[in-house]
Write a protein that holds these residues in place. Structure first.
Motif, PDB file in Angstrom:
ATOM      1  N   ARG A 159       0.837  11.638   5.315  1.00  7.66           N
ATOM      2  CA  ARG A 159       1.589  10.724   4.459  1.00  7.66           C
ATOM      3  C   ARG A 159       3.089  10.857   4.688  1.00  7.66           C
TER       4      ARG A 159
ATOM      5  N   PRO B 195       0.834  -1.212   0.000  1.00 10.30           N
ATOM      6  CA  PRO B 195       0.000   0.000   0.000  1.00 10.30           C
ATOM      7  C   PRO B 195       0.863   1.254   0.000  1.00 10.30           C
TER       8      PRO B 195
ATOM      9  N   GLU C 186      -4.068   6.875   5.995  1.00  8.69           N
ATOM     10  CA  GLU C 186      -5.529   6.867   6.117  1.00  8.69           C
ATOM     11  C   GLU C 186      -5.991   5.754   7.068  1.00  8.69           C
ATOM     12  N   ARG C 187      -5.380   4.578   6.955  1.00  7.07           N
ATOM     13  CA  ARG C 187      -5.748   3.472   7.844  1.00  7.07           C
ATOM     14  C   ARG C 187      -5.374   3.770   9.294  1.00  7.07           C
TER      15      ARG C 187
ATOM     16  N   GLN D 228      -2.203   5.658   1.758  1.00  4.31           N
ATOM     17  CA  GLN D 228      -3.181   4.652   2.186  1.00  4.31           C
ATOM     18  C   GLN D 228      -2.912   4.192   3.619  1.00  4.31           C
TER      19      GLN D 228
END
Length: 810
Positions: free
Chosen positions: A58, A32, A39-40, A36
């Motif tokens: 990020r 990922p 975000e998780r 991503q």
């Protein structure tokens, strides 16, 4: 790349290896993107109830995957692991490995270098070819010359280096020496090779650089080290090196002195170094050593047997020295050499490790009484490099006199070395022997009890020392119960400071080891002021980070506040603010109003240091209100002082005077002379800024008198600098000059570059006003140099002053 099983973090021993495992985990999870993953993580934290302000980004997630970071964001890294593989057992495994890796990284900062060489080895024998080679390579004391002595453990590398070093000093080819054990091959996994940055930090202090002037980064430390060693015939001995990378940052440039490196490795990648391989002693030299130590008459009666003894001992200097002590002990002087040979052969047949060193250590160990054997085993468990007799007493649970006698006995058998200032230390091989015996002969509960006594001793003695070192802060420190162990006579500031300096590495190491027992939190709070004022940034970060792992939210909160204050010392205000904001949440969650008051005050101070005065005032007003609600007069006084400073910087002079006057009333109520002097300084500074120069002088004189009465030299130099500035504003040039000269003398004596820079700047202004442009230029240059040493930009005033003095022909 396809994986059937997630990577095993247990394979990692260093942070770099752990980050490599994290990259493999990312690939295992399907690769990922960083966005991503972020975000998780944010979804995970939101579900756990964390506020929106703690959301990650990020770029922050990407930082977790970068090698070379000194201290990872533990919380975020574990969250990344969890979103990539949400198995709690797997995440717990990462947490355990991360804790161990970070512990090793923190232990790598513990170092104790010394100015000067250890004592030369008694009965040094042989090595003529090696000494001649070293004299040829290093003999002229010139810079850029490096000799690397390489050989097996116990072969005498350190003894040879020290012998050669003393010869360079004796003949005047070098004037002094720096010596450090780099711990490249320590038997305890918890004592990894020393971080070169920590060595440079210690070297710079030994070379006279004040703590606050030591750069925070490795490149900066290296630059200042090379500047300070330039032009000095200074021998540098880097003992027990583990790798070329560990050595390279510690080499002076061609302007410095020669360097001696010892290592079990040949270090072929150390460019420009002359290799000096060291083997065991020759048969003749080994025999000569026994003749010197055991006695020529005994050895010459059976030289063939004596040679067999040296062969049995592998002709290793360490093994020979221990065997010689056994052979000359009163109980064994009547033995024939054949008896000693038979005893050695028997010992080798029963040893767990079939080597000469273990055999010789066993011979010395076996002749000790059990209490002495026990102390040797406990010394091998000590987390530091050395300790004093009080530390021995704490480990053994005995009185000081008995501990001293036992330690002296161990020194007499050469199982323990007496180091600098009478401290005791173990050779790595003897430490390994003692650790193995402790595992076999001491119950785990007994070992744990000994280490608990040691931590209790360090904590209680630290509290006593800090009461002398910073008596004004006593109310802010936790009370520590007396464990009933002997402690040094720490009855004045000077011996207290000397003890803290000598034990600093041990105290930080005790904190790292004492997280579960609560000693880390106590030592973090007790040592906060000492580490802060001494500029021991690395040690402070290690200790406070360890304490922040506490399960107790209040303990964790205080550690986070201390972490924040430490980061702010080196200008990392954003990081500092995040730590203290987290501390504030800890205190509020635990209902700790006093801790909350400390956190608010620290947030206000950090904001003021970052010149965000309006935000600072908001935090300080909250802290002031809370201190008054709690009836905390000391906290109220601190909040008032900081708030008055902020109002003065905002130009609100009337409000600042009113606030400082309230702080002065508390000082007079409590009878604290030093605090009274500082409040008078603050009032005078406000008058000076508002243009009331004569009134300011009156307050500065009162502060100066109080500083002299109280013996507070920090207050004294500050008061003199302020008085001199005010005198110059009033046109009293001669008085300003003489007062600045007095302040400069005290600043130099204290090692305060900040105060010295201010004094030089003031002297330059005073001499310019009196027309002495050449004298002014000298002080402008000195002020500029101090700013550079402090890592500060050159002020516009210094630039203008130098330009004007040059233009005017000064």
């Amino acid at each position: 790349m396809a994986f059937t099983e997630p990577p095993d973090p247990g394979q990692a021993r260093t942070l770099a290896e752990l980050i490599a495992q994290l990259r493999l985990l990312k690939a295992w999870a399907g690769g990922p993107s960083y966005a991503q993953i972020a975000e998780r993580v944010n979804r995970l934290w939101t579900a756990a109830g964390r506020p929106p302000g703690e959301r990650t980004a990020r770029t922050t997630v990407a930082d977790c995957f970068k090698a070379g970071r000194a201290r990872p964001n533990t919380d975020l890294l574990l969250a990344v692991v969890e979103v990539l593989h949400p198995d709690q057992g797997y995440v717990a495994g990462w947490q355990d490995v991360l804790r161990a890796v970070r512990g090793r990284a923190e232990a790598a900062t513990f170092v104790q270098a010394q100015l000067g060489l250890p004592e030369a080895v008694a009965h040094f024998t042989g090595r003529r070819a090696e000494l001649a080679r070293l004299a040829t390579v290093l003999g002229d004391g010139a810079g850029g010359r490096v000799a690397a002595i390489a050989g097996m453990a116990g072969v005498g590398k350190t003894g040879l280096a020290v012998q050669a070093g003393h010869e360079l000093l004796r003949t005047g080819r070098c004037d002094n020496a720096l010596f450090v054990n780099l711990r490249g091959f320590h038997p305890d996994p918890g004592r990894p090779p020393v971080d070169p940055a920590a060595v440079l930090d210690s070297f710079l202090r030994l070379l006279g650089v004040p703590g606050h002037a030591v750069p925070a980064d490795l490149a900066g430390k290296t630059r200042v080290y090379q500047e300070r060693s330039a032009g000095r015939r200074l021998l540098v001995v880097l003992d027990n090196a583990g790798s070329e990378d560990q050595v390279r940052p510690l080499l002076p440039d061609e302007r410095g002195g020669p360097v001696l490196v010892t290592s079990r490795l040949a270090l072929p990648g150390l460019a420009g170094a002359t290799p000096v391989p060291l083997d065991v002693l020759s048969p003749d030299d080994a025999l000569a050593y026994l003749r010197h130590t055991v006695g020529a008459d005994r050895i010459d009666q059976a030289p063939g047997v004596a040679r067999r003894i040296t062969a049995e001992l592998g002709r290793l200097p360490l093994a020979l020295s221990l065997a010689a002590l056994w052979m000359t002990a009163p109980a064994h002087r009547s033995w024939l050499l054949a008896d000693h040979l038979e005893r050695l052969e028997q010992r080798r047949a029963h040893l767990r490790l079939d080597n000469a060193v273990d055999a010789s250590i066993s011979l010395s160990y076996d002749q000790l009484a059990e209490p002495q054997r026990r102390v040797l085993r406990l010394l091998a468990l000590h987390p530091g490099a050395d300790l004093d007799a009080y530390g021995v007493a704490a480990l053994a649970g005995t009185g000081l006199a008995e501990a001293t006698r036992t330690a002296d006995r161990l020194v007499a058998t050469s199982l323990v070395r007496r180091g600098e200032a009478g401290r005791f230390e173990l050779h790595d091989l003897i430490r390994a022997f003692g650790m193995a015996r402790a595992q076999d002969e001491d119950a785990p509960a007994g070992r744990k009890a000994a280490l608990t006594r040691l931590l209790d001793y360090y904590t209680f003695a630290t509290a006593a020392a800090m009461d002398q070192y910073a008596p004004r802060m006593r109310a802010y420190r936790p009370r520590v119960p007396d464990p009933g162990l002997p402690i040094p006579p720490l009855t004045d500031r000077e011996p207290a400071t000397a003890w803290l300096d000598a034990e600093r590495a041990n105290l930080v190491g005790a904190g790292v080891q004492g997280v579960p027992s609560g000693h880390a939190g106590l030592l973090s709070r007790l040592l906060f002021r000492y580490l802060q004022t001494g500029g021991y940034i690395s040690e402070a970060l290690v200790l406070h980070t360890s304490a922040a792992e506490s399960a107790d939210p209040a303990v964790r909160g205080h550690a986070l506040v201390s972490l924040g204050a430490t980061h702010s010392q080196v200008g990392r205000y954003d990081v500092a603010t995040r730590h203290v904001e987290a501390a504030l949440e800890c205190f509020r969650g635990a209902g700790d109003r006093s801790g909350e008051c400390r956190a608010l005050g620290t947030l206000g101070a950090i904001a003021s240091w970052n010149a965000d005065f309006a935000r600072s005032a908001g935090f300080l007003r909250e802290a002031l209100a809370l201190a008054r609600e709690l009836g905390d007069r000391a906290g109220e006084r601190t909040a008032l002082t900081n708030l008055g400073f902020v109002h003065g910087r905002l130009g609100w002079y009337a409000e600042a005077l009113e606030i400082h006057t309230k702080a002065l009333a508390i000082d007079q109520e409590t009878g604290d002379l030093c605090d009274t002097g500082r409040s008078l300084l603050n009032i005078g500074d406000t008058h000076l800024r508002s243009g009331s120069h004569a009134e300011a002088c009156g307050y500065f004189r009162r502060a100066t008198a109080i500083a002299e009465q109280a013996g507070d030299r920090d207050l004294h130099v500050e008061a003199l600098l302020c008085l001199a500035d005010a005198s110059l504003e009033l046109g009293r040039t001669d008085h300003a000059r003489t007062t600045h000269e007095c302040a400069l003398a005290i600043a130099v004596d204290l090692g305060s570059l900040h105060a010295a820079a201010r004094a030089h700047t003031g002297l330059a202004r005073a001499l310019t006003a009196s027309g002495d442009l050449e004298g002014a230029r000298h002080h402008w240059l000195a002020a500029r140099e101090h700013h550079r040493e402090l890592g500060l930009p050159e002020s516009p005033e210094i630039t203008a002053g130098l330009g004007w003095s040059l233009a005017a022909g000064g």
